[in-house]
Motif scaffolding. Structure first.
Motif, PDB file in Angstrom:
ATOM      1  N   ILE A  26      49.680  92.285  65.505  1.00 31.40           N
ATOM      2  CA  ILE A  26      49.584  92.112  64.062  1.00 31.40           C
ATOM      3  C   ILE A  26      50.318  90.837  63.651  1.00 31.40           C
ATOM      4  CG2 ILE A  26      51.697  93.353  63.385  1.00 31.40           C
ATOM      5  CD1 ILE A  26      50.039  94.652  61.124  1.00 31.40           C
ATOM      6  N   THR A  27      49.847  90.205  62.576  1.00 32.10           N
ATOM      7  CA  THR A  27      50.501  89.012  62.054  1.00 32.10           C
ATOM      8  C   THR A  27      51.903  89.364  61.557  1.00 32.10           C
ATOM      9  OG1 THR A  27      48.387  88.086  61.364  1.00 32.10           O
ATOM     10  CG2 THR A  27      50.351  87.191  60.317  1.00 32.10           C
ATOM     11  N   PRO A  28      52.932  88.580  61.924  1.00 30.62           N
ATOM     12  CA  PRO A  28      54.285  88.872  61.422  1.00 30.62           C
ATOM     13  C   PRO A  28      54.317  88.847  59.905  1.00 30.62           C
ATOM     14  CG  PRO A  28      54.347  87.198  63.158  1.00 30.62           C
ATOM     15  CD  PRO A  28      52.908  87.401  62.805  1.00 30.62           C
ATOM     16  N   TYR A  29      55.219  89.655  59.331  1.00 33.28           N
ATOM     17  CA  TYR A  29      55.308  89.706  57.871  1.00 33.28           C
ATOM     18  C   TYR A  29      55.676  88.345  57.307  1.00 33.28           C
ATOM     19  CZ  TYR A  29      56.776  90.738  53.179  1.00 33.28           C
ATOM     20  OH  TYR A  29      56.901  90.710  51.819  1.00 33.28           O
ATOM     21  N   LEU A  30      56.675  87.682  57.861  1.00 39.36           N
ATOM     22  CA  LEU A  30      57.026  86.315  57.485  1.00 39.36           C
ATOM     23  C   LEU A  30      56.490  85.365  58.546  1.00 39.36           C
ATOM     24  CD1 LEU A  30      60.696  86.557  56.107  1.00 39.36           C
ATOM     25  CD2 LEU A  30      58.605  86.099  54.807  1.00 39.36           C
ATOM     26  N   THR A  31      55.794  84.340  58.118  1.00 40.25           N
ATOM     27  CA  THR A  31      55.179  83.390  59.038  1.00 40.25           C
ATOM     28  C   THR A  31      56.175  82.287  59.379  1.00 40.25           C
ATOM     29  OG1 THR A  31      53.069  83.785  57.897  1.00 40.25           O
ATOM     30  CG2 THR A  31      53.179  81.904  59.420  1.00 40.25           C
ATOM     31  N   PRO A  32      56.492  82.078  60.658  1.00 38.01           N
ATOM     32  CA  PRO A  32      57.392  80.972  61.014  1.00 38.01           C
ATOM     33  C   PRO A  32      56.810  79.629  60.566  1.00 38.01           C
ATOM     34  CG  PRO A  32      57.077  82.460  62.885  1.00 38.01           C
ATOM     35  CD  PRO A  32      56.086  82.860  61.833  1.00 38.01           C
ATOM     36  N   ASN A  33      57.688  78.692  60.254  1.00 37.88           N
ATOM     37  CA  ASN A  33      57.223  77.380  59.790  1.00 37.88           C
ATOM     38  C   ASN A  33      56.278  76.731  60.787  1.00 37.88           C
ATOM     39  OD1 ASN A  33      58.833  77.778  57.595  1.00 37.88           O
ATOM     40  ND2 ASN A  33      60.397  76.281  58.161  1.00 37.88           N
ATOM     41  N   SER A  34      56.563  76.893  62.081  1.00 42.23           N
ATOM     42  CA  SER A  34      55.728  76.250  63.103  1.00 42.23           C
ATOM     43  C   SER A  34      54.328  76.838  63.168  1.00 42.23           C
ATOM     44  CB  SER A  34      56.401  76.377  64.481  1.00 42.23           C
ATOM     45  OG  SER A  34      56.622  77.748  64.804  1.00 42.23           O
ATOM     46  N   ASP A  35      54.162  78.066  62.654  1.00 44.89           N
ATOM     47  CA  ASP A  35      52.851  78.722  62.695  1.00 44.89           C
ATOM     48  C   ASP A  35      52.141  78.699  61.357  1.00 44.89           C
ATOM     49  OD1 ASP A  35      53.320  79.360  65.357  1.00 44.89           O
ATOM     50  OD2 ASP A  35      54.154  81.332  64.892  1.00 44.89           O
TER      51      ASP A  35
ATOM     52  N   ARG B 119      42.137  91.547  56.407  1.00 43.51           N
ATOM     53  CA  ARG B 119      41.807  90.947  57.697  1.00 43.51           C
ATOM     54  C   ARG B 119      42.253  91.863  58.826  1.00 43.51           C
ATOM     55  NH1 ARG B 119      44.980  85.650  58.483  1.00 43.51           N
ATOM     56  NH2 ARG B 119      46.569  87.010  59.405  1.00 43.51           N
ATOM     57  N   ILE B 120      41.409  91.961  59.856  1.00 44.27           N
ATOM     58  CA  ILE B 120      41.755  92.720  61.061  1.00 44.27           C
ATOM     59  C   ILE B 120      42.407  91.750  62.054  1.00 44.27           C
ATOM     60  CG2 ILE B 120      40.884  94.095  62.988  1.00 44.27           C
ATOM     61  CD1 ILE B 120      38.476  94.819  61.170  1.00 44.27           C
ATOM     62  N   ASP B 121      43.665  92.007  62.409  1.00 42.50           N
ATOM     63  CA  ASP B 121      44.355  91.176  63.398  1.00 42.50           C
ATOM     64  C   ASP B 121      44.219  91.729  64.807  1.00 42.50           C
ATOM     65  OD1 ASP B 121      45.249  89.383  61.491  1.00 42.50           O
ATOM     66  OD2 ASP B 121      47.148  90.415  61.177  1.00 42.50           O
ATOM     67  N   THR B 122      44.191  93.050  64.910  1.00 41.95           N
ATOM     68  CA  THR B 122      44.075  93.691  66.213  1.00 41.95           C
ATOM     69  C   THR B 122      43.274  94.974  66.061  1.00 41.95           C
ATOM     70  OG1 THR B 122      45.302  94.573  68.111  1.00 41.95           O
ATOM     71  CG2 THR B 122      46.290  94.922  65.960  1.00 41.95           C
ATOM     72  N   PRO B 123      42.312  95.263  66.940  1.00 42.57           N
ATOM     73  CA  PRO B 123      41.903  94.445  68.093  1.00 42.57           C
ATOM     74  C   PRO B 123      41.128  93.210  67.624  1.00 42.57           C
ATOM     75  CG  PRO B 123      40.448  96.317  67.871  1.00 42.57           C
ATOM     76  CD  PRO B 123      41.529  96.507  66.840  1.00 42.57           C
ATOM     77  N   ARG B 124      41.017  92.241  68.523  1.00 41.49           N
ATOM     78  CA  ARG B 124      40.256  91.035  68.225  1.00 41.49           C
ATOM     79  C   ARG B 124      38.801  91.213  68.639  1.00 41.49           C
ATOM     80  NH1 ARG B 124      43.434  86.926  66.695  1.00 41.49           N
ATOM     81  NH2 ARG B 124      45.673  87.075  67.140  1.00 41.49           N
ATOM     82  N   GLY B 125      37.963  90.352  68.098  1.00 41.49           N
ATOM     83  CA  GLY B 125      36.548  90.447  68.401  1.00 41.49           C
ATOM     84  C   GLY B 125      36.260  90.368  69.884  1.00 41.49           C
ATOM     85  N   PHE B 126      35.418  91.297  70.356  1.00 39.03           N
ATOM     86  CA  PHE B 126      34.950  91.384  71.743  1.00 39.03           C
ATOM     87  C   PHE B 126      36.061  91.734  72.730  1.00 39.03           C
ATOM     88  CE2 PHE B 126      32.085  88.458  69.509  1.00 39.03           C
ATOM     89  CZ  PHE B 126      30.911  89.195  69.612  1.00 39.03           C
ATOM     90  N   ASP B 127      37.156  92.295  72.208  1.00 40.63           N
ATOM     91  CA  ASP B 127      38.171  92.849  73.104  1.00 40.63           C
ATOM     92  C   ASP B 127      37.579  94.011  73.897  1.00 40.63           C
ATOM     93  OD1 ASP B 127      40.225  91.153  72.538  1.00 40.63           O
ATOM     94  OD2 ASP B 127      41.398  92.570  71.348  1.00 40.63           O
ATOM     95  N   GLY B 128      38.043  94.160  75.115  1.00 37.49           N
ATOM     96  CA  GLY B 128      37.714  95.339  75.912  1.00 37.49           C
ATOM     97  C   GLY B 128      38.830  96.360  75.775  1.00 37.49           C
TER      98      GLY B 128
ATOM     99  N   VAL C 171      43.368 103.996  69.395  1.00 30.67           N
ATOM    100  CA  VAL C 171      43.545 102.536  69.335  1.00 30.67           C
ATOM    101  C   VAL C 171      44.062 102.177  67.948  1.00 30.67           C
ATOM    102  CG1 VAL C 171      42.379 100.307  69.387  1.00 30.67           C
ATOM    103  CG2 VAL C 171      41.723 102.091  71.020  1.00 30.67           C
ATOM    104  N   PRO C 172      45.222 101.509  67.864  1.00 28.59           N
ATOM    105  CA  PRO C 172      45.686 101.071  66.549  1.00 28.59           C
ATOM    106  C   PRO C 172      44.873  99.873  66.054  1.00 28.59           C
ATOM    107  CG  PRO C 172      47.227 100.357  68.253  1.00 28.59           C
ATOM    108  CD  PRO C 172      46.191 101.199  68.941  1.00 28.59           C
ATOM    109  N   VAL C 173      44.278 100.043  64.890  1.00 28.96           N
ATOM    110  CA  VAL C 173      43.593  98.939  64.207  1.00 28.96           C
ATOM    111  C   VAL C 173      44.524  98.505  63.081  1.00 28.96           C
ATOM    112  CG1 VAL C 173      41.542  98.231  62.938  1.00 28.96           C
ATOM    113  CG2 VAL C 173      41.361  99.952  64.763  1.00 28.96           C
ATOM    114  N   ALA C 174      44.857  97.191  63.035  1.00 27.94           N
ATOM    115  CA  ALA C 174      45.875  96.758  62.083  1.00 27.94           C
ATOM    116  C   ALA C 174      45.610  95.332  61.628  1.00 27.94           C
ATOM    117  CB  ALA C 174      47.270  96.867  62.714  1.00 27.94           C
ATOM    118  N   GLY C 175      46.216  94.996  60.500  1.00 24.62           N
ATOM    119  CA  GLY C 175      46.060  93.640  59.968  1.00 24.62           C
ATOM    120  C   GLY C 175      46.849  93.457  58.697  1.00 24.62           C
ATOM    121  N   VAL C 176      46.390  92.511  57.882  1.00 19.93           N
ATOM    122  CA  VAL C 176      47.053  92.214  56.609  1.00 19.93           C
ATOM    123  C   VAL C 176      46.000  92.180  55.505  1.00 19.93           C
ATOM    124  CG1 VAL C 176      49.029  90.958  57.555  1.00 19.93           C
ATOM    125  CG2 VAL C 176      46.898  89.735  57.095  1.00 19.93           C
TER     126      VAL C 176
END
Length: 543
Positions: free
Chosen positions: A246-255, A438-447, A453-458
């Motif tokens: 899942i996307t971190p709650y706070l986004t690091p500056n580098s990301d 947005r769905i962060d996990t799982p990603r498209g075409f994941d096996g 299965v946890p489905v998660a996002g923001v």
């Protein structure tokens, strides 16, 4: 005798032509060396005039300005934050091809080839002079570079063996009318000299620019942002879900995403930076230094930003902790009133040091939301890539109408009286952020393995708030996801749904409902003109 008119020993025209390869290779090299000399001279001059006046940067800016919005959107989707690098490489590739062509032309026609170099330089000069942030001397680097390149090409081409014309002057050792031999040693010496001078000029330009960047970086490193008078309220413990992927709650500056039109990141020196505020309804124009802003009461807030170019499910959204001066307070100090209080201006036009203009509704800035002149991001001064020394941050509006980076000027005006940069390119004048999930996990075409299965996002609906997120599989019934605790209405919310996955290929969809009760539409639309719509979905394989 008939059929033989060379009995006097003079070669025929066909015999006087040199083999193409003997002329083409040094001719092409001459073109490349002339282009290198032109660029080196132009960049050295730009380092003394203004770094952004360099021909590659000026041409790139002109290309960006004139590229249709759908093409820009495609470039962002395809190349992401590397779109500017791709553009610069493309410009250099075109210049290399032009240099090769002009070098080959110079083996036949020296003057037209040199004129071609001047023409290319003129294009660069026009591009530099036509930029929104152009200075009085921005055309000079391209013009001086063009003159240098034309002179180099003309001189080098003069040493090549003629392909069509007899060489002037007598050459007793050659038959009458024959061209002189190609003096490779002399040509190599001249070419080497040109390359050495060009390299030295380019190195000097790089060092001058590096010195300016170093000075700006030193000014940034010396900054100590005071403690905010209004610190951020600690986020609830449940605002961040511990789920892999899942996307971190706070986004690091580098990301944190970066979308702008600047081919080179402005390196503004905070010691010399100033912000001016003027225009319609301003009774007390202001001119503020960076220290003036730091001396004011600062506030600290978590705010999610979103780019209008973000496709459904795209990456161009981020949540950061910003610190800065309330913009509404600065406007009130200048005598500005919102339209709802009888103010004459309904648009705030922010200008950056690179000439970008963004138009923001005055009402939105002054309606009580935490609109900022931000000086810090996630506990440090703004990174150069994200607007140092000062940028705007306005919750609830897409960045292209609210988040001016490298800001240096604020003008109060009206939407009827001025169209900002993107509005002139058919984007919406006022752009509240659309509700998205947005769905962060799982990603498209994941096996995936069968089982839970946890489905998660923001999900986000800045300045409105998210009240509900629903997930469904293969067009089945919508299922409520677990929402993380809300920090504020100006930040995104993480969510999770545990899916009992069975073997097969499946499509997972998500939608969000904001605090007004408005649920995302299923209708897909492109980002232009006011943000993408539609449900994000991923396809996965379960075994």
């Amino acid at each position: 005798m008939a059929g033989n008119d060379s009995g006097n020993g003079a070669p025929r025209d066909g015999d006087r032509r040199r083999p193409a390869g003997r002329v083409a290779v040094p001719g092409a090299l001459s073109g490349l060396l002339a282009a290198g000399a032109a660029l080196a001279a132009a960049e050295l001059t730009a380092s003394l005039v203004r770094r952004e006046a360099g021909p590659v940067t000026a041409l790139g800016g002109a290309v960006v300005d004139r590229t249709p919005a759908p093409v820009k959107d495609w470039a962002i989707r395809t190349f992401g934050t590397d779109d500017k690098l791709v553009l610069r490489l493309g410009i250099l590739a075109v210049l290399v091809l032009a240099a090769l062509a002009l070098g080959l032309l110079a083996t036949r026609l020296r003057r037209p080839a040199a004129a071609g170099v001047l023409l290319v330089g003129a294009v660069g000069a026009v591009a530099a002079a036509g930029r929104p942030d152009a200075g009085r001397f921005d055309a000079v680097p391209s013009l001086l570079g063009a003159v240098t390149g034309a002179a180099v090409l003309y001189a080098l081409a003069g040493q090549l063996p003629a392909r069509h014309h007899p060489a002037p002057g007598p050459h007793p050792e050659l038959p009458p009318g024959a061209p002189p031999p190609f003096d490779r040693r002399r040509f190599v010496l001249a070419a080497t000299s040109v390359a050495a001078v060009s390299a030295a000029s380019g190195t000097l330009a790089a060092r001058i620019n590096a010195a300016g960047r170093t000075e700006a970086a030193a000014a940034r490193d010396a900054i100590r942002i005071p403690a905010p008078a209004s610190p951020v309220t600690p986020s609830p413990r449940g605002a961040s879900l511990d789920i892999p992927g899942i996307t971190p709650y706070l986004t690091p500056n580098s990301d944190f995403y970066r979308i702008d039109t600047a081919l080179t990141v402005p390196r503004v020196n905070a010691r010399t930076w100033r912000l001016t505020l003027h225009g319609t309804g301003v009774t007390r124009p202001l001119s503020l230094s960076f220290d003036d802003l730091l001396a004011r009461d600062l506030i600290e807030r978590n705010i999610t930003l979103t780019c209008v170019s973000n496709p459904v499910g795209g990456p161009y959204a981020g949540n950061a902790r910003w610190i800065g001066v309330p913009l509404a307070d600065v406007l009130r100090e200048a005598g500005v009133r919102p339209p709802s209080a009888g103010g004459r201006a309904d648009q705030l036009v922010a200008r950056s040091v690179d000439g970008m203009t963004l138009g923001t509704p005055v009402e939105a800035v002054m309606d009580g939301r935490d609109a900022l002149l931000a000086v810090g991001m996630n506990g440090e001064p703004l990174p150069f890539e994200h607007g140092f020394p000062v940028r705007m941050v306005v919750p609830g509006l897409y960045g292209y109408v609210s988040a001016c980076k490298w800001i240096e000027d604020i003008e109060l005006t009206t939407f009827a009286g001025f169209d900002a940069y993107w509005v002139r390119r058919d984007w919406a004048a006022q752009a509240p952020i659309r509700t998205q999930a947005r769905i962060d996990t799982p990603r498209g075409f994941d096996g995936l393995a069968a089982g839970t299965v946890p489905v998660a996002g923001v999900a986000w609906a800045q300045h409105t708030g998210i009240d509900r997120v629903e997930v469904r599989v293969d067009d089945g019934p919508w299922q409520d996801a677990l929402l993380a605790e809300e920090d504020t209405a100006d930040t995104w919310r993480q969510w999770r749904w545990d899916w009992p996955a069975r073997p097969g290929r499946h499509r997972i969809e998500v939608r969000a409902t904001d605090r007004t009760g408005q649920t995302q539409t299923a209708e897909r639309s492109d980002p232009i003109p006011g943000g993408a719509t539609g449900w994000h979905s991923v396809v996965v394989d379960v075994t």
